[in-house]
Design a protein around this motif. Sequence first.
Motif, short mmCIF file in Angstrom:
data_model
loop_
_atom_site.label_atom_id
_atom_site.label_comp_id
_atom_site.label_asym_id
_atom_site.label_seq_id
_atom_site.Cartn_x
_atom_site.Cartn_y
_atom_site.Cartn_z
N ASN A 385 -0.20 7.79 4.07
CA ASN A 385 -0.75 6.44 4.21
C ASN A 385 -1.11 6.11 5.65
O ASN A 385 -2.11 5.45 5.90
CB ASN A 385 0.26 5.43 3.65
CG ASN A 385 0.17 5.31 2.15
OD1 ASN A 385 -0.64 4.56 1.63
ND2 ASN A 385 0.98 6.08 1.44
N LYS A 386 -0.33 6.59 6.59
CA LYS A 386 -0.66 6.35 8.01
C LYS A 386 -1.99 7.00 8.35
O LYS A 386 -2.85 6.38 9.00
CB LYS A 386 0.44 6.90 8.92
CG LYS A 386 0.20 6.61 10.40
CD LYS A 386 1.32 7.16 11.26
CE LYS A 386 1.14 6.76 12.72
NZ LYS A 386 -0.16 7.16 13.28
N THR A 387 -2.19 8.25 7.90
CA THR A 387 -3.43 8.96 8.20
C THR A 387 -4.63 8.27 7.57
O THR A 387 -5.66 8.06 8.23
CB THR A 387 -3.33 10.42 7.70
OG1 THR A 387 -2.22 11.05 8.33
CG2 THR A 387 -4.60 11.18 8.03
N ASP A 390 -5.13 4.72 9.15
CA ASP A 390 -5.64 4.85 10.53
C ASP A 390 -7.12 5.18 10.51
O ASP A 390 -7.91 4.64 11.29
CB ASP A 390 -4.87 5.94 11.28
CG ASP A 390 -3.51 5.47 11.77
OD1 ASP A 390 -3.22 4.26 11.64
OD2 ASP A 390 -2.74 6.30 12.28
#
Length: 475
Positions: A385-387, A390
């Motif tokens: 989810n961060k990738t 972002d």
Amino acid sequence: MKKIAIIGRPNVGKSSLFNRFLQSRKAITSDLAGTTHDVKRDCIELEGLSLSLSDTGGIEERNHQETMFLFKSIKEQALKEAGLADLILFVVDGKLAPLDEDLSLFRDLQKLKIPLFLVVNKLDNAKEEERIHSFVVFGISEIFAVSITHNRGFAALKSAIIKVLNIQPLRYEFSDGFMGSLEEEMLSLGLHQDKTQEEEYDEIKTAIIGRVNVGKSSLLNALLGEERSIVSEVAGTTIDPIDESFYYEGKKLTFIDTAGLRRKGKIEGIEKYALQRTREMLDQHAHIALLVLDASAPLVELDEKIGSLVLEYGLGVVIVLNKWDVRHKEIEEIKKDIKERFKYLSYAPIVTISAKNKKHIMQLKEAIIKVYQQLIYRIPTAMLNKTILDAYSKHPIPSKKGKIVRIYYATQYKIAPPHISLVMNRPKALHFSYKRYLINQLRKEFGFSGVPIFIEAKKKGERSVDGECMQEEQN
């Protein structure tokens, strides 16, 4: 953050267990006792939450003056690390009867009053697992029979860790204000995570594909180190797929030599049956394809068509450039031709070999193992989810008719190959070019060498429909 410490004597498999949790080879493993000296720490993810995992040095009493101080320091560090943990995994060698040294060390760890699991390693099959009964002398019920090398019993151990540490599935707040676990949300979308894929496969099935007379049978013989497949200058010698297995780096590798493929107009008689058998094998049995190309002659259109089978059946891939010792032009020029013709396989590693002379076969085996490790990799939910988010924040999706298009969250619901679902407010607004951008970001962050990545966009409450997955576009 909760902490897990792996403790035990030298050479019982502590570093292998550490690597298994990490799905990588960060800790060096060796048959030489005492390979690990210092404490190694890293993060793992269970049920969407991060935990700290420690690999400690092998504890052993040494009377020799030169090594006594070193092993005393290793023991002190390991016991200190155990005292800081929320759970201790005490690893022993299941091929040996319970040792007094293990029992003594185990009693010392029990005094810490920290949850303690006994992990009996190297029980490689059902018959060897019967030895687990001899370890009841340790006096606890939390005993786990495992074979880290053959990946047996790891899922049960992981489930017990989740239970004893009271790890709850990470809960997300969705756009409508509903709070729920990712698993609950996946079920609502029809994304049933395949639990059978939590562990590695017992064997890596690799298909050798290519047009006639490129050297597929010679390659199989070179991989096996023996003349198993008939090699002939007559094109079309191989009709039925031939499969052979051997172990390499603790993995069972099964290679399947398929019939060489021709242009449609030239397929006749029994070769039609061979083509059908090849397709069935790719669809039902193969994990990885070795796409064999002939470096002694220019590439042809049929090579590209055969390469498209890799995408059609969602396989991992290594491009094998055979006969490089009699190449028709410089290798770098041939590789440039491959990149131009096989743009849809731009993520595939290229290995140059000479099957006839058995050159670079070891490098090919290593490439297969690497692709396999990427093929079964499950991206931790938080990192995924961060990738994705972002990437979305850097380059938002263009609005549709003035309406903002949002990605709420992502989940990888399948491995081999990776399938990722994006839950959005307007999934139909996700253009293939933006999916390709996200896939490139995932490759930049996690690698996935030789592995296709499938992405589908979903609206909350919409269930998956077979055939809607999106992969790297060929255009």
